[in-house]
Design an enzyme around this catalytic site. Structure first.
Site, short mmCIF file in Angstrom:
data_model
loop_
_atom_site.label_atom_id
_atom_site.label_comp_id
_atom_site.label_asym_id
_atom_site.label_seq_id
_atom_site.Cartn_x
_atom_site.Cartn_y
_atom_site.Cartn_z
N HIS A 121 0.88 -1.03 -0.05
CA HIS A 121 0.12 0.10 -0.01
C HIS A 121 0.98 1.37 0.05
CE1 HIS A 121 -3.71 -2.35 1.74
NE2 HIS A 121 -3.33 -2.56 0.37
N CYS A 154 7.27 19.14 -13.59
CA CYS A 154 6.04 19.26 -14.50
C CYS A 154 5.20 20.25 -13.73
CB CYS A 154 5.56 17.87 -14.87
SG CYS A 154 4.45 17.33 -13.34
N GLY A 191 -2.16 -9.22 12.37
CA GLY A 191 -2.78 -7.95 12.68
C GLY A 191 -3.74 -7.29 11.70
P1 OAD Z 1 -7.78 -3.04 9.93
O1 OAD Z 1 -7.97 -1.75 10.84
O2 OAD Z 1 -8.84 -3.45 8.93
O3 OAD Z 1 -7.60 -4.42 11.04
C1 OAD Z 1 -6.66 -4.11 12.16
C2 OAD Z 1 -6.59 -5.82 12.62
O4 OAD Z 1 -5.75 -5.62 13.56
C3 OAD Z 1 -7.79 -6.22 13.26
O5 OAD Z 1 -8.15 -7.53 12.71
C4 OAD Z 1 -7.62 -6.15 14.73
O6 OAD Z 1 -8.06 -7.16 15.36
C5 OAD Z 1 -6.05 -6.30 14.78
N1 OAD Z 1 -5.42 -5.64 15.70
C6 OAD Z 1 -5.52 -4.78 16.59
N2 OAD Z 1 -4.69 -4.73 17.46
C7 OAD Z 1 -3.93 -5.57 17.36
C8 OAD Z 1 -2.61 -5.96 18.08
N3 OAD Z 1 -2.08 -4.81 19.10
N4 OAD Z 1 -1.76 -6.87 17.57
C9 OAD Z 1 -2.38 -7.49 16.54
N5 OAD Z 1 -3.50 -7.48 15.80
C10 OAD Z 1 -4.21 -6.53 16.30
O7 OAD Z 1 -6.38 -2.96 9.39
P2 OAD Z 1 -5.89 -3.53 7.80
O8 OAD Z 1 -6.18 -5.36 7.96
O9 OAD Z 1 -4.47 -3.58 7.70
O10 OAD Z 1 -5.62 0.33 3.23
O11 OAD Z 1 -6.72 -2.78 6.87
C11 OAD Z 1 -6.28 -3.02 5.68
C12 OAD Z 1 -6.26 -1.94 4.97
O12 OAD Z 1 -7.31 -1.04 5.11
C13 OAD Z 1 -5.28 -0.78 5.21
O13 OAD Z 1 -3.97 -1.26 4.61
C14 OAD Z 1 -5.73 0.63 4.62
C15 OAD Z 1 -7.17 0.40 5.15
O14 OAD Z 1 -8.05 0.88 4.05
C16 OAD Z 1 -5.23 1.04 2.39
O15 OAD Z 1 -4.52 2.22 2.84
C17 OAD Z 1 -5.18 1.02 0.92
ZN ZN Z 2 5.82 16.00 -12.23
#
Ligand code: OAD
Ligand code: ZN
Length: 252
Positions: A121, A154, A191
């Site tokens: 990302h 640009c 996570g």
């Molecule tokens: P989410 O915010 O959807 O999920 C976070 C996850 O981390 C959940 O499953 C929580 O249970 C878990 N969690 C919370 N605290 C934790 C800890 N201390 N240790 C381990 N796990 C823990 O985040 P992502 O799955 O990363 O996209 O979301 C994916 C994408 O959604 C992000 O990369 C972003 C967002 O839109 C873009 O920026 C393109």
């Molecule tokens: Zn440029």
């Protein structure tokens, strides 16, 4: 932390030489980096994600979006890698290959000492030209002045080098991520909620390629059903327990 899952995961990893790791926002939670949704707290609560993280939103109000990213960069700069990031970096010596694919844009894996995680990302510390003329800035301190700054080559705007809503992931990076997770002997998924595609599809691809999947998360996820093992707990608690104290293993 679930003891049974942890012991089973430890035994599974004992024979593994090539380990792949997929991380999401939960990886950095214990470093104090808010998740995307948490990052809308406080001042920014009245803006919706489409406004702050989409090409349309940026074109409508580049200064607003730029200030939001500047604020997130400050949060990230003030944060430190946690015990989970450090355990992954230290474990690299114990596998013939340990490859990290991350959805996080905070650069904390690198700051913990992990080399070249695949940032599917992007990274908020980097910036690039909105018009894709090729201009790139690796560090915020190298950026030209302005809010947002203009591309010196640009004249277009510069934008953060992250994937926004409605944008495709960089195909080369996604392919590299697919190769890493399907070519490993085990995949550790830390996570991530498993809600956001295409990243959320990587564990299933690994599974189809015969790669066992271990999930580390304090809460249930959308992809629990494809896991071979689930270790219930946080990244900073589970990863040192899972990866620390493993005997160093020769390459081969
Ligand atoms: P989410 O915010 O959807 O999920 C976070 C996850 O981390 C959940 O499953 C929580 O249970 C878990 N969690 C919370 N605290 C934790 C800890 N201390 N240790 C381990 N796990 C823990 O985040 P992502 O799955 O990363 O996209 O979301 C994916 C994408 O959604 C992000 O990369 C972003 C967002 O839109 C873009 O920026 C393109
Ligand atoms: Zn440029």
């Amino acid at each position: 932390m679930s003891g049974a899952g942890l012991e089973a995961a430890k035994s599974m990893l004992a024979a593994v030489r090539r380990l792949a790791v997929l991380t999401g926002a939960g990886m950095s939670a214990e470093s104090g980096v808010p998740t995307f949704r948490d990052a809308q707290a406080g001042l920014w609560r009245r803006f919706d994600p489409q406004q702050l993280a989409s090409p349309e939103g940026f074109r409508a109000d580049p200064a607003l979006v730029w200030r939001w990213y500047a604020w997130r960069r400050e949060l990230v700069a003030a944060a430190q890698p946690n015990a989970g990031h450090l355990a992954l970096a230290q474990a690299a010596a114990r596998f013939s290959r340990l490859s990290i694919v991350t959805q996080n844009v905070d650069g904390l894996h690198q700051r913990a000492g992990s080399r070249e995680p695949i940032e599917i990302h992007g990274n908020i510390l980097r910036s690039r030209c909105l018009a894709e003329c090729g201009a790139k800035y690796e560090r915020p301190e190298d950026l030209p002045a302005g809010e947002p700054p203009r591309c010196p080559d640009c004249g277009s705007w510069l934008r953060p080098d992250v994937v926004w809503f409605g944008e495709m992931l960089d195909p080369g990076r996604l392919l590299a991520a697919e190769e890493v997770v399907t070519g490993a002997e085990a995949l550790l998924v830390v996570g991530t909620s498993g809600l956001v595609q295409p990243a959320a599809g990587l564990p299933a691809q690994a599974r189809r390629a015969g790669v066992p999947v271990i999930i580390v998360n304090p809460r249930p996820t959308e992809i629990d059903q494809i896991a071979d093992l689930i270790v219930t707990g946080t990244a900073a608690a589970v990863l040192p327990a899972l990866l620390g104290g493993m005997a160093a293993r020769g390459v081969g």
